[in-house]
Design a protein around this motif. Structure first.
Motif, PDB file in Angstrom:
ATOM      1  N   THR A 136       0.843  -1.104  -0.090  1.00 14.35           N
ATOM      2  CA  THR A 136      -0.170  -0.151   0.111  1.00 14.35           C
ATOM      3  C   THR A 136       0.857   1.284  -0.010  1.00 14.35           C
ATOM      4  OG1 THR A 136      -1.442  -1.153   1.434  1.00 14.35           O
ATOM      5  CG2 THR A 136      -2.016   0.943   1.046  1.00 14.35           C
ATOM      6  N   THR A 137       0.450   2.166  -0.552  1.00 15.39           N
ATOM      7  CA  THR A 137       0.889   3.551  -0.659  1.00 15.39           C
ATOM      8  C   THR A 137       0.060   4.428   0.015  1.00 15.39           C
ATOM      9  OG1 THR A 137       2.580   3.314  -2.717  1.00 15.39           O
ATOM     10  CG2 THR A 137       2.172   5.363  -2.085  1.00 15.39           C
ATOM     11  N   GLN A 139      -1.137   8.039   0.834  1.00 15.59           N
ATOM     12  CA  GLN A 139      -1.156   9.353   0.033  1.00 15.59           C
ATOM     13  C   GLN A 139      -0.684  10.339   0.894  1.00 15.59           C
ATOM     14  OE1 GLN A 139      -0.349   9.593  -3.054  1.00 15.59           O
ATOM     15  NE2 GLN A 139      -1.171   7.363  -3.776  1.00 15.59           N
ATOM     16  N   ARG A 166       6.699  -3.721   0.872  1.00 18.71           N
ATOM     17  CA  ARG A 166       6.711  -2.558  -0.497  1.00 18.71           C
ATOM     18  C   ARG A 166       5.672  -1.741  -0.167  1.00 18.71           C
ATOM     19  NH1 ARG A 166       5.473  -7.768  -1.763  1.00 18.71           N
ATOM     20  NH2 ARG A 166       3.267  -7.130  -1.968  1.00 18.71           N
ATOM     21  N   ALA A 167       5.234  -1.659   1.146  1.00 16.47           N
ATOM     22  CA  ALA A 167       4.391  -0.238   1.286  1.00 16.47           C
ATOM     23  C   ALA A 167       5.144   1.108   1.553  1.00 16.47           C
ATOM     24  CB  ALA A 167       3.793  -0.494   2.507  1.00 16.47           C
ATOM     25  N   HIS A 168       4.319   1.844   1.176  1.00 19.62           N
ATOM     26  CA  HIS A 168       5.386   3.583   1.122  1.00 19.62           C
ATOM     27  C   HIS A 168       4.489   4.396   2.068  1.00 19.62           C
ATOM     28  CE1 HIS A 168       7.386   3.305  -2.833  1.00 19.62           C
ATOM     29  NE2 HIS A 168       7.307   2.113  -2.502  1.00 19.62           N
ATOM     30  N   VAL A 169       5.268   5.053   2.993  1.00 18.40           N
ATOM     31  CA  VAL A 169       4.274   5.959   3.837  1.00 18.40           C
ATOM     32  C   VAL A 169       5.466   7.195   4.030  1.00 18.40           C
ATOM     33  CG1 VAL A 169       5.019   4.845   6.070  1.00 18.40           C
ATOM     34  CG2 VAL A 169       2.796   6.272   5.953  1.00 18.40           C
ATOM     35  N   ARG A 170       4.785   8.293   4.564  1.00 16.55           N
ATOM     36  CA  ARG A 170       5.455   9.459   4.829  1.00 16.55           C
ATOM     37  C   ARG A 170       4.982   9.721   6.301  1.00 16.55           C
ATOM     38  NH1 ARG A 170       5.734  14.990   4.688  1.00 16.55           N
ATOM     39  NH2 ARG A 170       3.879  15.394   3.248  1.00 16.55           N
ATOM     40  N   GLN A 197       9.179   1.673   1.584  1.00 16.37           N
ATOM     41  CA  GLN A 197       9.797   2.854   1.735  1.00 16.37           C
ATOM     42  C   GLN A 197       9.076   3.807   2.945  1.00 16.37           C
ATOM     43  OE1 GLN A 197      10.519   4.801  -1.821  1.00 16.37           O
ATOM     44  NE2 GLN A 197      11.299   2.991  -2.966  1.00 16.37           N
TER      45      GLN A 197
END
Lengths: 401, 246
Positions: A136-137, A139, A166-170, A197
């Motif tokens: 999951t990314t 947003q 494989r997930a992306h988060v800020r 990431q």
């Protein structure tokens, strides 16, 4: 020597989290063994005196129960303030839970080391558990805001952030508020899955005599990326410990930081990167700017384990002293047990370039503004790595004298 | 506009200027010539307010104000501009941002409103063309990676933007080839009005072929020892500085 650490632990109460027994035992024994706060004779605290911390009389601020719901936010916010906490609704791929609800098994990968972590293990009064589902990314940025306010409070929190494969988060970690004779101890564990990431921007701007201890522990799997920018401005006493366990092959870690000390403030940044698997890279870049009688510490440790070949580790720490009474203590530490690695480090401490300052002033720019421009340029690499608009704005406000 | 009276200045206890007198009126171009070590660059630095120099006696009056009482930035805001012999490279500070800040601080001092982004950019375009400075240089860091000629042209570009009352060109010709020299001189000449003045500090006569002075002063051992018209420069070129010393 009095048993001031034991006494300090008592006033913080007992944790509301369910920690694994082994961990609790380790922490208890650690506190009992140490009995008192470390002194400057203890290497990790060589430049940072804890006498004032040991003398604090504080009451724990507990965050129990379910959080109040925050609505209509463009960010996913979690706010800890005065014993109440708020939280945005979960979104697809992201779940949120109180750290009090996290099962002991989930903490099992963790260890506890040193009095700050021991205290956290034994006395944490809440925290947030965030899980980003595999692939999951997210947003919107996830913003965790800590506002310690009032007098003589102790905010001891333990967060757990699991970013699956494989997930992306800020993420934004924000420490603000105005508090007197207060104590913070916030420990955040990041589990970064394969090829995941994670980008973290961390902003510390607490007013008043507030003693803050912040630990981030990062467990990185294969080919994951973890980036964190730690910006510290206007805090009375801050100790950051960032420890990275680069466990999977070809993981990349970036730790950047900029700190600004004025008056008699103390800012202590410790980083420790464990390269435990081959082909990993790490990039550290910390900039310090100190005015008045402020003190800065940067201690960057890199350990390359025996089987961790083809590691590329880079570390840089540059500091500006804007007063003759300011002081900076910089110490890189490399421990390398593999033979095919590239590690470099460099540290410089100096003054503002007098020629550049004169040049700017000779064009009509005030000394204060010219200093601000040169400090901004000095920290540009770090500021550019910050993605958070909230923090970008806060930095600009802080640096405008 | 500028009146320097019996100025004595020293650095690290060594006296460099030993009783310098100079009067500059609006609309005039003055050249200061002299051998190495005569005190030419010291004079430029003292006018700009560099703190390394100690003024032991004398006075400098600039448009009715005691210049020595003003800080470096106040002097610039009052209209003193020093074109540096060695322009400083400032990594991380963009030329545009730097100039915009400078212009707005100067405008504020003069009671003028700040320029809009559009006004500023059109001014950049116009003034950079004056010294044939590539507009892309404006967006780079201040002087960083500029060639010697670009640095000097950037100085004159800044001068064009800031519109000083008194421009002090400190060895602006050093390190310039003949084309760059011509461009720089042309820029300076275009900016000349009846209200402003220029002080050209140079070792060689060459620059004065392009920027024609009203007065030429010979600075020697911290004092002006001879003053004449533009023909004095030619005489110096022919006879050398030994002629003055004897």
């Amino acid at each position: 020597m009095s048993e001031n650490l034991v006494a300090f632990e008592h006033q913080l109460g007992t944790t509301s989290l369910s920690m694994p027994e082994l961990l609790t035992k380790e922490a208890k024994e650690g506190i009992a063994r140490q009995a008192s706060f470390p002194t400057t004779r203890d290497e990790p605290w060589k430049y940072t005196r804890l006498a004032r911390v040991a003398g604090l009389t504080v009451a724990p601020i507990a965050f129990k129960g379910a959080p109040a719901l925050l609505k209509g936010m463009e960010t996913i916010d979690v706010i800890f303030e005065k014993g109440t906490w708020w939280c945005s609704a979960a979104v697809e791929g992201l779940t949120l839970q109180s750290a009090n609800e996290i099962s002991p098994e989930s903490w099992q990968a963790c260890t506890t080391k040193g009095h700050v972590q021991h205290l956290n293990t034994l006395t944490a009064q809440g925290g947030i558990g965030i899980t980003i589902a595999a692939g999951t990314t997210i947003q919107q940025p996830v913003r965790i805001i800590h506002r310690c306010s009032g007098a003589q409070g102790a905010m001891v929190l333990h967060h757990q952030i699991k970013v699956e494969d494989r997930a992306h988060v800020r993420i934004e970690l924000i420490f603000e508020g105005e508090a007197e004779q207060a104590y913070s101890n916030v420990l955040t564990d990041f589990f970064v899955g394969k090829e995941a990431q994670v980008h973290v921007d961390k902003w510390q701007n607490t007013q008043g005599a507030h003693y803050g201890f912040y630990n981030e522990r990062i467990y990185q799997e294969r080919q994951s990326t973890f980036r964190m920018q730690t910006i510290t401005a206007n805090t009375h006493f801050t100790r950051n410990d960032v420890e990275v366990f680069s466990q999977g092959e070809a993981a990349h870690t970036q730790l950047y930081g900029a700190f600004f000390g004025r008056g008699q403030q103390l800012i202590d940044n410790h980083t420790y990167v464990h390269h435990m698997a081959p082909h990993g890279t790490s990039d550290e870049n910390y900039k310090g700017v100190l005015w008045d009688k402020a003190t800065g510490v940067f201690n960057g440790k890199v350990k390359v384990y025996q089987d961790a070949q083809k590691i590329n580790a880079y570390q840089s720490n540059k500091n500006l002293l804007l007063s003759s009474a300011a002081s900076m203590n910089a110490k890189p530490e490399l421990e390398i047990y593999a033979d095919d690695v590239k590690c470099s480090h460099g540290s410089t401490t100096g003054q503002l370039d007098a020629q550049a300052l004169f040049y700017l002033q000779a064009r009509g720019i005030s000394k204060a503004k010219a200093t601000e421009m040169l400090v901004g340029a000095f920290c540009a690499e770090v500021f550019e790595a910050v993605h958070s608009e909230y923090i970008q704005t806060a930095i600009a406000e802080h640096l405008t004298l | 506009m500028l009146e320097i009276k019996a100025l004595h200045a020293s650095i690290n206890g060594i006296e460099i200027l030993k009783g310098l007198n100079l009067t500059v009126k609006p609309g005039e171009v003055h050249a200061i010539m002299g051998p190495n070590g005569a005190g030419k660059s010291t004079l430029a630095s003292v006018l700009a307010g560099k703190e390394d120099y100690e003024i032991t006696s004398g006075e400098i009056v600039f448009v009715g104000k005691d210049l020595l009482e003003l800080s470096v930035e106040e002097r610039a805001r009052e209209g003193v501009f020093l074109a540096f012999q060695y322009p400083v490279e400032i990594p991380g500070v963009s030329n545009v941002n730097f100039l915009k800040t400078a212009m707005n601080e100067i405008r504020e001092h003069r009671g003028l409103p700040a320029l809009s982004a559009k006004e500023f950019l059109s001014l950049v375009k116009e003034k950079s063309a004056l010294v044939e400075l590539d507009a892309s240089l404006a967006s780079r860091a201040v002087n960083e990676g500029f060639s010697g000629g670009e640095k000097k042209r950037n100085e004159i570009f800044q001068m064009a933007m800031l519109e000083p009352k008194l421009a002090v060109l400190d060895e602006t010709d050093s390190g310039l080839d003949i084309d760059a020299l011509r461009i720089v001189a042309q820029g300076v000449n275009t900016l000349k009005t009846s209200d402003n003045a220029t002080l050209v500090i140079t070792h060689y006569q060459r620059l004065l072929d392009y920027i024609v002075p009203d007065y030429v002063h010979v600075l020697f051992d911290g004092k002006i020892v001879k003053t004449g018209g533009k023909e004095l420069a030619l005489e110096l070129e022919e006879k050398g500085y030994d002629w003055i010393k004897s």
